[in-house]
Scaffold this motif. Sequence first.
Motif, short mmCIF file in Angstrom:
data_model
loop_
_atom_site.label_atom_id
_atom_site.label_comp_id
_atom_site.label_asym_id
_atom_site.label_seq_id
_atom_site.Cartn_x
_atom_site.Cartn_y
_atom_site.Cartn_z
N ASP A 227 21.81 67.90 105.05
CA ASP A 227 20.80 68.43 104.14
C ASP A 227 19.61 68.92 104.97
O ASP A 227 18.94 68.13 105.65
CB ASP A 227 20.34 67.34 103.17
N THR A 228 19.34 70.21 104.91
CA THR A 228 18.23 70.76 105.70
C THR A 228 16.86 70.42 105.09
O THR A 228 15.84 70.56 105.77
CB THR A 228 18.34 72.29 105.79
N LEU A 229 16.85 70.00 103.83
CA LEU A 229 15.59 69.72 103.12
C LEU A 229 14.65 70.91 103.17
O LEU A 229 13.42 70.77 103.20
CB LEU A 229 14.91 68.47 103.70
N ASP A 230 15.24 72.09 103.19
CA ASP A 230 14.42 73.31 103.29
C ASP A 230 13.53 73.51 102.06
O ASP A 230 12.51 74.20 102.14
CB ASP A 230 15.31 74.53 103.51
N TRP A 231 13.87 72.85 100.94
CA TRP A 231 13.05 73.01 99.74
C TRP A 231 11.67 72.38 99.90
O TRP A 231 10.74 72.68 99.14
CB TRP A 231 13.78 72.40 98.54
N THR A 232 11.53 71.52 100.93
CA THR A 232 10.22 70.92 101.21
C THR A 232 9.38 71.82 102.12
O THR A 232 8.26 71.42 102.50
CB THR A 232 10.38 69.54 101.87
N THR A 238 12.07 73.35 112.16
CA THR A 238 12.63 72.06 111.71
C THR A 238 13.96 72.28 110.99
O THR A 238 14.91 71.51 111.19
CB THR A 238 11.63 71.35 110.78
N ILE A 239 14.02 73.29 110.16
CA ILE A 239 15.26 73.57 109.45
C ILE A 239 16.38 73.89 110.45
O ILE A 239 17.51 73.36 110.35
CB ILE A 239 15.07 74.74 108.47
N SER A 255 21.54 74.43 102.15
CA SER A 255 20.28 75.18 102.19
C SER A 255 20.09 75.83 100.82
O SER A 255 20.91 75.66 99.92
CB SER A 255 20.30 76.24 103.30
N HIS A 256 18.98 76.56 100.69
CA HIS A 256 18.69 77.20 99.40
C HIS A 256 18.25 78.65 99.61
O HIS A 256 17.61 78.96 100.61
CB HIS A 256 17.58 76.44 98.67
N ASP A 257 18.62 79.49 98.63
CA ASP A 257 18.16 80.88 98.67
C ASP A 257 17.36 81.22 97.43
O ASP A 257 17.09 82.40 97.15
CB ASP A 257 19.34 81.85 98.83
N GLY A 259 14.72 79.07 94.00
CA GLY A 259 14.11 77.84 93.52
C GLY A 259 12.73 77.58 94.09
O GLY A 259 12.19 76.49 93.92
N GLY A 260 12.17 78.53 94.75
CA GLY A 260 10.85 78.36 95.38
C GLY A 260 10.71 79.35 96.51
O GLY A 260 11.48 80.32 96.63
N ASP A 261 9.74 79.12 97.37
CA ASP A 261 9.55 79.98 98.53
C ASP A 261 10.62 79.65 99.56
O ASP A 261 10.59 78.58 100.18
CB ASP A 261 8.16 79.77 99.12
N ARG A 262 11.57 80.55 99.75
CA ARG A 262 12.68 80.30 100.68
C ARG A 262 12.61 81.21 101.91
O ARG A 262 13.62 81.44 102.58
CB ARG A 262 14.01 80.50 99.95
N SER A 263 11.44 81.68 102.23
CA SER A 263 11.29 82.54 103.41
C SER A 263 11.64 81.78 104.69
O SER A 263 12.20 82.36 105.63
CB SER A 263 9.88 83.11 103.49
N GLN A 264 11.31 80.47 104.74
CA GLN A 264 11.66 79.68 105.92
C GLN A 264 13.18 79.54 106.06
O GLN A 264 13.71 79.56 107.18
CB GLN A 264 11.02 78.28 105.83
#
Length: 291
Positions: A227-232, A238-239, A255-257, A259-264
């Motif tokens: 789990d990259t926890l990229d949503w945080t 770090t990701i 990961s996520h594309d 649901g929020g700011d996913r630029s990282q």
Amino acid sequence: MNKDQMPSRRRALLAGAAVLAAAGQAGLFAAEPTVIRGAPRKAAPTPAAPAQTGAAGPPPRMRQPVKASTYRLQPVTGYGPPRRAPLRTPVRRAPILRMSGLGRKMVLTFDDGPDPRYTPGILSTLRKHDVRAMFFVCGEMAADNKDLLREMADDGHAIGNHTWSHPLLTSLSRSGVRDEIESTSEVIEKTVGEPPLWFRAPYGAWNRATFQIGAELGMEPLAWTVDTLDWTTPGTGTIATRVIDGAAPGVVVLSHDAGGDRSQSVAALRSYLPDLLAEGYGITVPRRRRI
């Protein structure tokens, strides 16, 4: 010359001919032998002479009606393709966490999309390196971005079901769970022509109804290993580090594309994907598993 003056030999021949004619009329000679290809010649049985019914002579022979062969009315066994029972998706008690039998390969997955702000960047990076990933889409996002859904399919990515509105499924009734999952499968199938074969519960919250309904709709439950926890939004570096540190054969990365700011998340993929490939890892899409 009168009859009494015929030579004795001629009289004998005429007498013999008369006898033969009478015998033929009485049915005393057998019929011509019937020949069956591949079988020895056998004479047909001589029919019994009919009983006399007076001066009018014997009645005409009555032929028995020919009955249809029972063999021709029955299906011939041993011919034609064998019947196969339809494949059924097993009802599992736990989701799949990693994929076995892939060798030195990993699976990258992206949840919650498609989102026109971030999904195109992820698709571009995957296309640049000619690799395939899995996208677990939400129905409401897919319905609004069908062009991105088609782009995923055209590029060979696997499209999975992530419910319609991303609810906590364990808090819903059975009918509510079915509505969330089934409606998403429908929009995927109508858009790309094929139903999803994989399902992922939001928040990783599974229960018996979730497994059963997913199986009824022909999908396997897939969770994740890393789990990259990229949503945080922990930062691009770090990701990327979490993915590289967790890399191993059969690993499933979350990961996520959307649901929020996913630029990282988009930037991190551009960083860690070349590194994974340089380390000899292959990025693949799992095929349907059977128990």
